[in-house]
Design an enzyme around this catalytic site. Structure first.
Site, PDB file in Angstrom:
ATOM      1  N   CYS A  39      54.933 -84.375 -66.520  1.00  0.00           N
ATOM      2  CA  CYS A  39      54.222 -85.608 -66.887  1.00  0.00           C
ATOM      3  C   CYS A  39      55.040 -86.483 -67.819  1.00  0.00           C
ATOM      4  CB  CYS A  39      52.895 -85.280 -67.561  1.00  0.00           C
ATOM      5  SG  CYS A  39      51.632 -84.698 -66.430  1.00  0.00           S
ATOM      6  N   GLU A  98      41.621 -88.390 -62.693  1.00  0.00           N
ATOM      7  CA  GLU A  98      43.055 -88.501 -62.447  1.00  0.00           C
ATOM      8  C   GLU A  98      43.467 -87.723 -61.202  1.00  0.00           C
ATOM      9  OE1 GLU A  98      46.209 -88.710 -65.716  1.00  0.00           O
ATOM     10  OE2 GLU A  98      46.115 -86.593 -65.159  1.00  0.00           O
ATOM     11  N   HIS A 109      48.048 -99.600 -56.747  1.00  0.00           N
ATOM     12  CA  HIS A 109      49.462 -99.786 -56.403  1.00  0.00           C
ATOM     13  C   HIS A 109      50.189-100.543 -57.510  1.00  0.00           C
ATOM     14  CE1 HIS A 109      47.820 -98.669 -52.521  1.00  0.00           C
ATOM     15  NE2 HIS A 109      49.057 -98.376 -52.141  1.00  0.00           N
TER      16      HIS A 109
END
Length: 196
Positions: free
Chosen positions: A24, A137, A69
């Protein structure tokens, strides 16, 4: 009374700085995100609803779509990294918060409440507000923030920078609200079909 509106975005993610996980904190990655927004009011409107979902799909939906996006960066990240990524991406947002699920759920709760505060309701709505946000998430992990959690992060909405690629998809109303050219969004009162 509480209602829920679900939004989905394909978030072209970012590096989450200071994370324990090496993946991450050192790799650009993405998430298929589900965002649940919950709304409450102190009374029902003339149609006996908290708020018409059509209103929420408008200005709130367009704002949430900003993250689809789209590369999201923390303003404290390395300026060279941000510039390099901006060069290759039309859609990006520079946030005043680290783009974690926790921080984004708080950020979105604050931002949506800001937007809702700018709506001039016209159908007898009460004090409508976003009571909480659940930011999924992944399919197995989410963060949930309530209106009370907003104090955990600074007032962020004015410090957010949106690319022209994001702003070009906004409605004229959303541009006006986000850039201070418009003080409210007016909804037209519907013609009553049943005597109240």
């Amino acid at each position: 009374m509480e209602i829920r509106k679900l939004f989905r975005v394909e978030a072209a993610q970012h590096v989450v700085r200071n994370a324990t996980s090496f993946r991450c904190s050192h790799s650009v990655h993405n998430h298929g995100v589900q965002i649940e927004l919950f709304f409450k009011s102190d009374r029902l409107d003339n149609a006996q609803m908290v708020c018409d979902f059509g209103i929420l799909k408008g200005v709130v939906g367009k704002f949430i779509d900003s993250f689809d996006h789209c590369m999201a960066f923390w303003c404290k990240d390395d300026p060279e990294y941000i510039r390099d990524m901006q060069k290759w991406n039309d859609r990006w947002i520079i946030l005043p918060v680290n783009p974690t699920a926790e921080a984004l759920s708080i950020y979105l709760c604050a931002a949506v409440n800001y937007l809702i505060s700018k709506v001039k309701f016209a159908n007898g709505e009460g004090n409508v507000y976003c009571s909480r946000v659940i930011y999924h998430e992944t399919s197995t992990g989410y963060a949930e923030a309530t209106k009370d959690d907003v104090d955990l992060l600074p007032d962020a909405i004015g410090e957010t920078e949106f690319s022209d690629g994001v702003v070009s998809d906004w409605t004229e109303e959303l541009v006006g609200i986000m850039f201070g050219n418009k003080s409210f969004i007016e909804n037209k009162a519907p013609k009553p079909q049943v005597k109240l």
